[in-house]
Design an enzyme around this catalytic site. Structure first.
Site, PDB file in Angstrom:
ATOM      1  N   HIS A   1       0.826  -1.201   0.000  1.00 44.63           N
ATOM      2  CA  HIS A   1       0.000   0.000   0.000  1.00 44.63           C
ATOM      3  C   HIS A   1       0.864   1.256   0.000  1.00 44.63           C
ATOM      4  O   HIS A   1       2.068   1.206   0.223  1.00 44.63           O
ATOM      5  CB  HIS A   1      -0.930   0.008   1.218  1.00 44.63           C
ATOM      6  CG  HIS A   1      -0.194  -0.017   2.534  1.00 44.63           C
ATOM      7  ND1 HIS A   1       0.371  -1.167   3.044  1.00 44.63           N
ATOM      8  CD2 HIS A   1       0.071   0.965   3.441  1.00 44.63           C
ATOM      9  CE1 HIS A   1       0.947  -0.897   4.208  1.00 44.63           C
ATOM     10  NE2 HIS A   1       0.784   0.392   4.468  1.00 44.63           N
TER      11      HIS A   1
ATOM     12  N   ASP B   1       0.862   9.540   9.783  1.00 46.93           N
ATOM     13  CA  ASP B   1       1.825   9.376   8.699  1.00 46.93           C
ATOM     14  C   ASP B   1       2.572  10.691   8.468  1.00 46.93           C
ATOM     15  O   ASP B   1       1.955  11.725   8.223  1.00 46.93           O
ATOM     16  CB  ASP B   1       1.119   8.975   7.393  1.00 46.93           C
ATOM     17  CG  ASP B   1       0.621   7.537   7.423  1.00 46.93           C
ATOM     18  OD1 ASP B   1       0.882   6.851   8.425  1.00 46.93           O
ATOM     19  OD2 ASP B   1      -0.013   7.113   6.456  1.00 46.93           O
TER      20      ASP B   1
ATOM     21  N   GLU C   1      -4.192  -3.140   6.059  1.00 48.30           N
ATOM     22  CA  GLU C   1      -5.337  -3.764   6.726  1.00 48.30           C
ATOM     23  C   GLU C   1      -6.310  -4.382   5.724  1.00 48.30           C
ATOM     24  O   GLU C   1      -6.450  -3.899   4.604  1.00 48.30           O
ATOM     25  CB  GLU C   1      -6.077  -2.715   7.565  1.00 48.30           C
ATOM     26  CG  GLU C   1      -5.218  -2.103   8.650  1.00 48.30           C
ATOM     27  CD  GLU C   1      -5.855  -0.910   9.330  1.00 48.30           C
ATOM     28  OE1 GLU C   1      -5.481  -0.623  10.479  1.00 48.30           O
ATOM     29  OE2 GLU C   1      -6.710  -0.244   8.700  1.00 48.30           O
TER      30      GLU C   1
ATOM     31  N   LYS D   1      -3.749  -8.040   9.375  1.00 48.77           N
ATOM     32  CA  LYS D   1      -4.331  -7.031  10.253  1.00 48.77           C
ATOM     33  C   LYS D   1      -5.770  -6.704   9.857  1.00 48.77           C
ATOM     34  O   LYS D   1      -6.077  -6.519   8.675  1.00 48.77           O
ATOM     35  CB  LYS D   1      -3.491  -5.757  10.221  1.00 48.77           C
ATOM     36  CG  LYS D   1      -3.884  -4.732  11.293  1.00 48.77           C
ATOM     37  CD  LYS D   1      -3.260  -3.374  11.063  1.00 48.77           C
ATOM     38  CE  LYS D   1      -1.756  -3.409  11.014  1.00 48.77           C
ATOM     39  NZ  LYS D   1      -1.211  -2.015  10.950  1.00 48.77           N
TER      40      LYS D   1
ATOM     41  N   HIS E   1     -14.353   1.659  15.263  1.00 45.70           N
ATOM     42  CA  HIS E   1     -15.185   1.654  16.465  1.00 45.70           C
ATOM     43  C   HIS E   1     -16.268   2.719  16.464  1.00 45.70           C
ATOM     44  O   HIS E   1     -17.140   2.705  17.339  1.00 45.70           O
ATOM     45  CB  HIS E   1     -14.284   1.850  17.689  1.00 45.70           C
ATOM     46  CG  HIS E   1     -13.441   3.098  17.613  1.00 45.70           C
ATOM     47  ND1 HIS E   1     -13.913   4.327  17.988  1.00 45.70           N
ATOM     48  CD2 HIS E   1     -12.161   3.285  17.175  1.00 45.70           C
ATOM     49  CE1 HIS E   1     -12.956   5.228  17.800  1.00 45.70           C
ATOM     50  NE2 HIS E   1     -11.889   4.634  17.301  1.00 45.70           N
TER      51      HIS E   1
ATOM     52  N   THR F   1      -6.549  -3.997  15.894  1.00 47.81           N
ATOM     53  CA  THR F   1      -6.018  -2.714  16.351  1.00 47.81           C
ATOM     54  C   THR F   1      -6.876  -2.120  17.485  1.00 47.81           C
ATOM     55  O   THR F   1      -7.801  -2.749  17.962  1.00 47.81           O
ATOM     56  CB  THR F   1      -5.963  -1.709  15.189  1.00 47.81           C
ATOM     57  OG1 THR F   1      -7.289  -1.506  14.689  1.00 47.81           O
ATOM     58  CG2 THR F   1      -5.089  -2.230  14.067  1.00 47.81           C
TER      59      THR F   1
ATOM     60  N   GLU G   1      -2.532  -4.396  18.311  1.00 50.38           N
ATOM     61  CA  GLU G   1      -1.711  -3.195  18.228  1.00 50.38           C
ATOM     62  C   GLU G   1      -2.497  -2.050  18.864  1.00 50.38           C
ATOM     63  O   GLU G   1      -3.719  -2.117  18.979  1.00 50.38           O
ATOM     64  CB  GLU G   1      -1.426  -2.812  16.770  1.00 50.38           C
ATOM     65  CG  GLU G   1      -0.664  -3.838  15.973  1.00 50.38           C
ATOM     66  CD  GLU G   1      -0.500  -3.430  14.515  1.00 50.38           C
ATOM     67  OE1 GLU G   1      -1.008  -2.333  14.151  1.00 50.38           O
ATOM     68  OE2 GLU G   1       0.106  -4.194  13.758  1.00 50.38           O
ATOM     69  N   ASN G   2      -1.786  -0.996  19.242  1.00 49.97           N
ATOM     70  CA  ASN G   2      -2.485   0.249  19.581  1.00 49.97           C
ATOM     71  C   ASN G   2      -2.683   1.036  18.297  1.00 49.97           C
ATOM     72  O   ASN G   2      -1.848   0.998  17.380  1.00 49.97           O
ATOM     73  CB  ASN G   2      -1.698   1.056  20.612  1.00 49.97           C
ATOM     74  CG  ASN G   2      -0.241   1.280  20.242  1.00 49.97           C
ATOM     75  OD1 ASN G   2       0.487   0.323  19.965  1.00 49.97           O
ATOM     76  ND2 ASN G   2       0.197   2.524  20.239  1.00 49.97           N
ATOM     77  N   ALA G   3      -3.784   1.755  18.209  1.00 45.63           N
ATOM     78  CA  ALA G   3      -4.105   2.501  16.992  1.00 45.63           C
ATOM     79  C   ALA G   3      -3.432   3.859  16.950  1.00 45.63           C
ATOM     80  O   ALA G   3      -3.060   4.343  15.875  1.00 45.63           O
ATOM     81  CB  ALA G   3      -5.619   2.681  16.872  1.00 45.63           C
ATOM     82  N   LEU G   4      -3.274   4.483  18.115  1.00 44.69           N
ATOM     83  CA  LEU G   4      -2.674   5.806  18.212  1.00 44.69           C
ATOM     84  C   LEU G   4      -1.539   5.769  19.222  1.00 44.69           C
ATOM     85  O   LEU G   4      -1.464   4.855  20.058  1.00 44.69           O
ATOM     86  CB  LEU G   4      -3.728   6.840  18.645  1.00 44.69           C
ATOM     87  CG  LEU G   4      -4.957   6.970  17.743  1.00 44.69           C
ATOM     88  CD1 LEU G   4      -5.980   7.908  18.380  1.00 44.69           C
ATOM     89  CD2 LEU G   4      -4.572   7.461  16.348  1.00 44.69           C
TER      90      LEU G   4
ATOM     91  N   ARG H   1       4.649   3.643  18.118  1.00 40.51           N
ATOM     92  CA  ARG H   1       5.827   3.129  17.474  1.00 40.51           C
ATOM     93  C   ARG H   1       7.053   3.755  18.082  1.00 40.51           C
ATOM     94  O   ARG H   1       6.937   4.675  18.904  1.00 40.51           O
ATOM     95  CB  ARG H   1       5.767   3.334  15.958  1.00 40.51           C
ATOM     96  CG  ARG H   1       6.121   4.657  15.404  1.00 40.51           C
ATOM     97  CD  ARG H   1       6.081   4.745  13.872  1.00 40.51           C
ATOM     98  NE  ARG H   1       4.802   4.420  13.231  1.00 40.51           N
ATOM     99  CZ  ARG H   1       4.622   3.386  12.436  1.00 40.51           C
ATOM    100  NH1 ARG H   1       5.663   2.589  12.160  1.00 40.51           N
ATOM    101  NH2 ARG H   1       3.462   3.159  11.895  1.00 40.51           N
TER     102      ARG H   1
END
Length: 484
Positions: A120, A128, A213, A321, A326, A368, A406-409, A444
């Protein structure tokens, strides 16, 4: 003068007491999880760890950061292998030199590797700060045939990733998208054999869509989407429309061979649309047909790519993934999930069919938003990330496959880590039959994470994930932990 000295001493004493209280709190936190199952933790490397010139960015700084992660007990790191870099110039010309150098650095740090096959585009999404396009030769094809990309009802093409519509259509210089993915992964397996053989590479996460994803690019910020918009269906390229028309004909309803005309736009709310409002067209015979076709096409894409992955990568742990969408979860239509490809309306569980598909390929289900708490979300968006995570993880475990998160943020505080631990070990101390995550990947590595206090809390979180009791003081990112 004496008064000034006394005031300074009092402040120092106060700060020391605060630090002692923090240490006690963290050690109690560790005690709470001591003896629970060991869950390995990986840390995502920066998106631009490999430059567009195919070189490791700041190798000296990276080595220092990896040493710090190792000192905190981190098991390994995750890195994206960008299609746009490796096969960026010409088809079938793969350049792995930068990644070979990077993997050697990670191996020397005695860390493990999760590697993402990233088919991707990087850029244009939350968090990003790097722009990596799809390969140049693919973009040249798109100049004459933009329908290789996903398209919304207004005809806007999205170059984040290739449409599922060309998975089996040879429009990429006489190759199908599946052939392209397979040959890329096969080249990776052949070129990185040494890192597989010595156990450095422990897992391959296979990219299945935007942001890696398994979903449609329904909520693209580059096309004007903002949270908590419901997003838009992405099936209007000519290849996907042909698939839809054929599916409608099979049902003997050729009039169904088109996308909904009343599903709103990127930033609509469910109740503002005739399709997604309570009791709306989503639950009509046509609505059910369309949502079923849309989600099944996504599942077929995942099934096909994972089959190629197992053929190319051979005897390595595979994961994929699934996103944590949500917002609008507590509505009947689950509109944001629906436009992304998950048919979860009217109490359906759209994640079970995905988990069952993963099971046929022995693929770990990576979900996530593990850090998110429902109470922290805006009430008007009817979010429920906590219920969503539980639903998705149970779908995986009920299908007999491993689950990871994973954590999203970005997150640095104990409250966020506690939520992750709650999801990681839902049956703490539950014994052999208790479910727990197979692994957790932290988003990250960054200067904020390496800040002294943040890193100290993170190191204690690592111990909790490992089920260990941390009995040494970690006051610096570069201080070695006893017993490592």
């Amino acid at each position: 003068m004496a008064e000034v000295v006394e005031e300074i001493d009092a402040k120092v004493e106060e700060e020391e007491k605060k630090q002692e209280e923090k240490e006690k709190e963290l050690h109690v936190w560790n005690n709470d999880y001591a003896g629970t199952p060991y869950i390995p933790i990986y840390v995502m490397l920066p998106l631009n760890t490999i430059s567009l010139e195919n070189e490791v960015v700041d190798p000296e700084g990276l080595i220092e950061d990896l040493e710090a992660l190792k000192s905190a007990g981190v098991d390994g790191v995750m890195v994206d292998c960008w299609w746009g870099i490796v096969e960026g110039k010409d088809p079938r010309h793969y350049q792995w030199s930068g990644y070979h150098h990077l993997f050697s650095i990670v191996r020397n740090a005695k860390l493990k590797l999760q590697v993402v096959m990233s088919f991707h585009q990087c850029g244009g999404n939350v968090g990003d700060d790097v722009n990596i396009s799809l390969p140049e030769w693919v973009l040249k094809i798109a100049n004459h045939n933009a329908d290789i990309f996903f398209t919304n009802s207004s005809g806007a093409h999205n170059p984040e990733c290739l449409s599922w519509g060309i998975d089996k259509v040879p429009v990429l210089q006489e190759r199908t998208a599946l052939q392209v993915y397979y040959e890329y992964m096969l080249s990776f397996r052949q070129q990185m054999e040494g890192f597989f053989a010595d156990g450095t590479i422990t897992e391959i996460e296979v990219g299945l869509g935007p942001c890696g994803e398994l979903r449609y690019p329904s909520y693209a910020q580059t096309q004007g989407w903002t949270f908590p918009g419901i997003g838009e269906f992405q099936c209007y390229d000519k290849y996907m429309m042909e698939k839809l028309r054929k599916a409608a004909e099979v049902q003997r309803h050729p009039e169904w061979g088109m996308g909904p005309s009343n599903a709103g736009s990127y930033n609509s709310r469910p109740q503002e649309t005739e399709f997604f409002k309570d009791g709306g067209d989503y639950c009509s015979p046509y609505g059910k047909f369309f949502l079923s076709w849309y989600s099944q096409t996504l599942i077929e894409h995942g099934d096909s790519v994972l089959k190629m992955a197992n053929l190319a990568l051979k005897d390595v742990k595979i994961s994929a993934k699934v996103p944590g969408i949500h917002w609008w979860y507590r509505t009947e239509s689950h509109a944001a999930e629906a436009t992304a490809g998950f048919f979860t309306a009217d109490s359906r569980c759209g994640y079970k069919s995905i988990a069952r598909m993963f099971a046929t390929h022995n693929t770990t289900f990576n979900f996530t938003c593990a850090e998110m708490r429902t109470a922290d979300q805006p009430k008007e968006a009817l979010c429920d990330p906590e219920a969503l995570v539980v639903q998705a993880l149970n779908a995986a475990w009920d299908s007999g496959i491993s689950a990871a998160c994973e954590n999203a943020l970005s997150c640095y505080g104990q409250e966020d880590y506690n939520q992750i631990l709650k999801n990681s070990k839902p049956l703490r101390g539950g014994g052999a039959t208790g479910h727990h995550l197979d692994a957790f990947t932290y988003l990250r590595l960054s200067p904020d994470l390496m800040e002294e206090h943040n890193f100290e809390v993170f190191a204690h979180f690592v111990c909790c994930l490992h089920g260990e009791l941390e009995d040494s003081e970690l006051s610096s990112p570069h201080l070695h932990v006893e017993g490592d």
